[in-house]
Design an enzyme around this catalytic site. Sequence first.
Site, PDB file in Angstrom:
ATOM      1  N   ASP A  51       0.839  -1.187   0.000  1.00  0.00           N
ATOM      2  CA  ASP A  51       0.000   0.000   0.000  1.00  0.00           C
ATOM      3  C   ASP A  51       0.882   1.248   0.000  1.00  0.00           C
ATOM      4  OD1 ASP A  51      -2.700   1.276   0.456  1.00  0.00           O
ATOM      5  OD2 ASP A  51      -1.672   1.963   2.268  1.00  0.00           O
ATOM      6  N   GLU A  86       1.495   0.209  -5.052  1.00  0.00           N
ATOM      7  CA  GLU A  86       1.001   1.488  -5.550  1.00  0.00           C
ATOM      8  C   GLU A  86       2.206   2.418  -5.697  1.00  0.00           C
ATOM      9  OE1 GLU A  86      -3.419   2.092  -3.807  1.00  0.00           O
ATOM     10  OE2 GLU A  86      -1.827   2.170  -2.315  1.00  0.00           O
TER      11      GLU A  86
END
Length: 700
Positions: A393, A422
């Site tokens: 994340d 990400e």
Amino acid sequence: MITLVIFTEVSREAHFDVTDNEKVYPLKKISEQRLEDRLLFHMVLDQKIPLYRDYWVVCPDGSRIPLKTGAVVRTKEFDELFAYDKCDLGAAYSPERTIFKLWAPTASSVRLKLFTSSSTAFEYPMNREDKGVWSAELEGDHHLHEYTFLVRVNHSVNEAVDPYAKGVTVNGTRGVIVDMDKTHPPGWDETAMLPPIKKTDSLIYEVHVRDFSIHPLSGIQYKGKFMGFTESGTTGSGPFSTGLDYLSSLGITHVQILPVNDYGSIDELKADTEYNWGYDPLHFNVPEGSYATDPTDPVTRIREFKTLIAALHNKGLRVIMDVVYNHVFIRETSDFEKIVPGYYFRFDYGGNPVNGTGVGNDTASERYMMRKFMLDSVLYWKSEYQVDGFRFDLMGIHDIDTMNLLFTKLSSEDPSIFLLGEGWKMDTWLDEDQKACIDSAVRMPGISFFNDRFRDHVKGNIFNEAQGGFINGNAAMLGGLFENVSGNSGDHGLFKTPGQSINYIECHDNHTLWDRLKILHPQEDESVLRRRHLLGTALALFSQGVPFIHAGQEFFRTKQGDGNSYRSGDLINRLDWERRAKFAADVQYVQELIRIRQRHPAFRMDHPADIAAHMSLLGELPDGVFGVILKSVEEMDAWQDIVLLFNGHLEEKYVSLPEPGKWRVIAEDMEVKEDGLYETEAGKLLLPPLGFTMAVQDSL
């Protein structure tokens, strides 16, 4: 450097000392700074003093002020002095004894608090060892005994849970010593070992544990729980499979699960009435209790998560964990901050916490012991739980060196480990060229990235609801579509290899594609929206790289227009298994497309040079039509030439085929047949509106 903050008038010549009640150390002022209501004296000692003692500043009037460690813990010198490289932190259990180790270099004392019952505790002093590690050894079998650490630091005692805890009590208030051999479900040692797989042979399916089974018509007994992934033979409306059998029927290779480590936003005793995605980590090495059938039993959550993994592995499905090392739930009350204040997080020059994550704190992966914690954590999940990959994340918060180290260590354990993240550039206190963002992907060849350029070209910019992508009829997106469909890799590409590109048009974040289409085309009939939707899915499946599907995307998942449903509850977030039955034909269409992709290596090329040699953009196409040819691929595939055509128009379009001879049409107008729907030598194809067409020539 010692900074005194003074709120009263004091002589510039005033003399200050530091004492530990045994010795006195004179302070020398090197500078001063006047602010609105205070005076800052910047002072130094003429000798080094240990950091792990309690010190006071002695003022000119004889009063004493507690001296606290501050930014010194964030210096390079501190890291070099206290970097600890052994892999023995936490509680190491054996039936004969348990050995506890805690890294706390600035603590003046540490005591182990051991609970032999919920209300009976004993305290044991811990010994300071090399590199700021404190240790204690207790004889006997301490399986399921609870424990905390009492850390005296900065003149106060903080009760903290072990950051390396393998088990915790309900809601994570205490660590629990666990005999991990007693957490294995039946048959764990015989769990299927899956063969290695290339990234480009992968297809990722993202799902949230609770969403997966909570629908009243899921047919699953253990609704909202880890065990909901373990049930076979479940059906929903009509004869259609749900749950585990449904996953195994799709043709996917990896199931990516939203965070399953212990997180802070849910009261585990009220798990049936509260909801969250889980991006607020509390304890990084323990499964979340709200997904267990008994959150009060530390073993249950561990055993049931292992049972989930075993069930997926036995169906040939790999497991990717969504991990959130970039921040903690609440910095001020986190165990990191209680144990070594100020070390694990980023602060600006003014001493203020950095907030690139948007949730109040950023962890500092560039510091040795935060980097080590991340490495130890992923290696633990890999070895103890046999997970197959990690999705990071907000990976742009982390630094490049850390991410490369994680890949190097993990891939030495499992060459087919899948790491993705990400890769957005985050506004954190880290040099731009050190951020693990997508613009630096070529410097992290083992890591894959969510390709937001692909997403935006296909469906439109997520930050501008009015801007559509190719499937919305925006012909302006045609210009950059080919570089993304062709893997965007090679000497001048965004990635080093196509396997670094995660090709997605929908994930848990933002609007589902269905909801986005309804915003952009509020008057369109459902049948037209379905065609747009499936056109986007076909683009994701047949682009070079790694396809990614959000759970329910194949049956047009809706969250009723909610674009940020992280705590919106079951009615918004649950997988609607009735919808799966309603759109069974569309699901079958996607399944057939997946089978075509998985059976034909031409769609899964691993090297940029092969893509460059065999894949090119089709020219002289009608406006709004995108097409590519995979030419002369007979050495890698059963087919020789493959044409992929995507009609972004609401009208039919004629397209000339690039080569003479007989062509077999494999996919057209929501139908797929690997042996061919029909053959043509006419040299032209009529493309259905908003349709995907595949035509092939066989090897001679």
